[in-house]
Design a protein around this motif. Sequence first.
Motif: not given
Length: 383
Positions: A275-293
Amino acid sequence: MGDVYIRHIELLGFEKRFYPSQHYVYMFLVKWQDLTEKVVYRKFTEIYEFHKVLKEMFPIESGDINTENRIIPHLPAPRWFDSHRSTQNRQSTLSEYCSALITLPRKISRCTHILNFFKVRNDDLNPPMASQFKKPETFLTPKDSKKGAADITGPIILQTYRAVADYEKNSITEMGVRTGDAVDVVEKSESGWWFCQLKNKRGWVPAAYLEPTDGPDESEEQEPNYAGELHVVCKGYTAAQEDEVTLKEGETIEVIHKLLDGWWVVRKDENTGYYPSMYLQKSGEESTPEKTQLRNREAPPRRSTIRNIKSIHNQNRKQISQETYRRNSVKYMQGRRKLKNNFLNKGGTIAEDEREAQPAIPPRPSKDLILIRCSESTKSKIK
């Protein structure tokens, strides 16, 4: 309460970090209008992307309409990322750029784009770090501007990689390479996209198309972690290959192997797949503008999908089949459940066979029998 603005920005130096992969960040001391001082860390690519957006926001002041009207400072990116340039020259350029930013008219120097970029982020306060990785190495700039490059505490050395196949870029932010091209890697991202430089060109290149020139990459031999690490799916993806998995946004999965090309092996119940890692976020971490982009981009090519790949490292690269991932994962989960059951049994819970060995509890006497015995007992006392 007055307007929020930045009074001063000072470049302190840079750090060489090794987690989650080797990269460099610049350290800035930001002084705000309320006299507070904060230290923030920014990458090469972040600063350059910030600069491009700023120019788009103010086309007149950036000289796009008439060069004579330009007041936004220049940022010579090709010199910036040149690994053969001295660290002193690179940092001097950045220091002058930041000093010029805060002297611009208020509509620019106090715009939300600049303020948000230099605000303290969560990773500024808690830099990513793990005990099994090296601690960051800090390189401070000399306070005396007359000192030369020899007085800096250390150099930035960019790693050189070789392209193993031809890659045609699909957007203006990417960079095309030809087989055998030697590129300098500025930033390694876990997404599988690496920011590289080739002569006067720069842009994102899929990590799957690159290999070290002198040996295996430092992250190439990592082992799967069948215990799994909880992640949340931030963007759904439909499998295009048999060994990939289809997931929906919001699902929780376990990552069991983080691969260099940005395609991680994940587990959902007893199913495993890429699965593409760029579409995943570690549980408990907050999203950032860079990750959203980043999630708005397409997933990078997988290493296994590259045609006519010419790599001297292929024969030494460890290959694990999807069936091996699944079998070892199921075996691990079965062993974990067995240990859990044994722990519960030893902790005081009676096992099934032990419950059968317990003596039977005699049945409770009926209501009539109890009344008869009470009556007999009363008669005996009267006598």
